[in-house]
Scaffold this motif. Structure first.
Motif, mmCIF file in Angstrom:
data_model
loop_
_atom_site.group_PDB
_atom_site.id
_atom_site.type_symbol
_atom_site.label_atom_id
_atom_site.label_comp_id
_atom_site.label_asym_id
_atom_site.label_seq_id
_atom_site.Cartn_x
_atom_site.Cartn_y
_atom_site.Cartn_z
ATOM 1 N N SER A 5 -1.139 -4.823 -21.385
ATOM 2 C CA SER A 5 -2.375 -4.404 -22.034
ATOM 3 C C SER A 5 -3.404 -5.520 -22.049
ATOM 4 N N LEU A 11 2.979 -0.631 -29.780
ATOM 5 C CA LEU A 11 3.986 0.353 -29.383
ATOM 6 C C LEU A 11 3.377 1.702 -29.023
ATOM 7 N N ARG A 12 2.085 1.704 -28.774
ATOM 8 C CA ARG A 12 1.399 2.948 -28.420
ATOM 9 C C ARG A 12 0.917 2.881 -26.983
ATOM 10 N N SER A 13 1.364 3.802 -26.173
ATOM 11 C CA SER A 13 1.087 3.757 -24.733
ATOM 12 C C SER A 13 -0.398 3.835 -24.421
ATOM 13 N N ALA A 14 -1.186 4.444 -25.305
ATOM 14 C CA ALA A 14 -2.615 4.615 -25.034
ATOM 15 C C ALA A 14 -3.360 3.294 -24.909
ATOM 16 N N TYR A 15 -2.790 2.212 -25.443
ATOM 17 C CA TYR A 15 -3.466 0.917 -25.424
ATOM 18 C C TYR A 15 -3.050 0.048 -24.238
ATOM 19 N N GLU A 19 8.086 6.710 -25.406
ATOM 20 C CA GLU A 19 8.287 6.023 -26.690
ATOM 21 C C GLU A 19 8.172 4.516 -26.513
ATOM 22 N N GLY A 20 7.413 3.890 -27.384
ATOM 23 C CA GLY A 20 7.340 2.436 -27.370
ATOM 24 C C GLY A 20 8.634 1.842 -27.900
ATOM 25 N N LEU A 27 0.287 -1.709 -34.881
ATOM 26 C CA LEU A 27 0.938 -0.542 -34.310
ATOM 27 C C LEU A 27 0.491 -0.257 -32.882
ATOM 28 N N ARG A 28 -0.615 -0.854 -32.466
ATOM 29 C CA ARG A 28 -1.082 -0.627 -31.098
ATOM 30 C C ARG A 28 -0.051 -1.082 -30.076
ATOM 31 N N PHE A 33 8.507 0.600 -22.666
ATOM 32 C CA PHE A 33 8.502 1.971 -23.138
ATOM 33 C C PHE A 33 9.651 2.711 -22.461
ATOM 34 N N GLU A 51 8.506 12.732 -25.149
ATOM 35 C CA GLU A 51 7.327 11.893 -24.973
ATOM 36 C C GLU A 51 7.742 10.436 -24.732
#
Length: 127
Positions: free
Chosen positions: A99, A109-113, A46-47, A106-107, A37, A44
């Motif tokens: 992770s 590239l999403r920091s929440a995962y 970014e992945g 899409l997960r 990232f 913000e």
């Protein structure tokens, strides 16, 4: 727990190349996928790119597709990011992340995962 340490950030000229690496240690068996990232000042996180530990399946952001390549050496628990044709818009702090999630798509590239993060390494591209 998993510990991540990034290496390789530095200042380069536009059009140049740079390679980042990330060493993982600890309970690495927990990791299902790893990613890179980046975060520029005032923006913000970014992945950029991600890869499954058990395969060569990757996800790459459109903003870097064709220029950045993610790879891994599982035997060394090391993640890499080869960055070519760098431009000033690539300037950011780059973070390695891991992770335990078993989702996909899409997960990646999403920091929440992501559960674990490195401390970040600065990449500065000058024009």
């Amino acid at each position: 727990q998993v510990q991540l340490v990034e290496f390789g950030g530095e200042s380069v000229q536009a059009g140049g190349s740079l390679s980042l690496s990330c060493a993982a240690s600890g309970q690495t068996y927990r990791i299902n996928y790893m990613g890179w990232f980046r975060q520029a000042p005032g923006q913000e996180r970014e992945g950029v790119a991600a890869v499954y530990r058990g395969s060569e399946s990757t996800a790459v952001a459109d903003s870097v597709k064709g220029r950045f390549t993610i790879s891994q050496d599982n035997a060394k628990n090391t993640l890499y990011l080869q960055m070519n044709s760098l431009n000033p818009e690539d300037t950011a702090v780059y973070y390695c992340a891991a992770s335990e999630d078993y989702g996909g798509g899409l997960r990646l590239l999403r920091s929440a995962y992501y559960n674990y993060w490195g401390q970040g390494t600065q990449v500065t591209v000058s024009s």
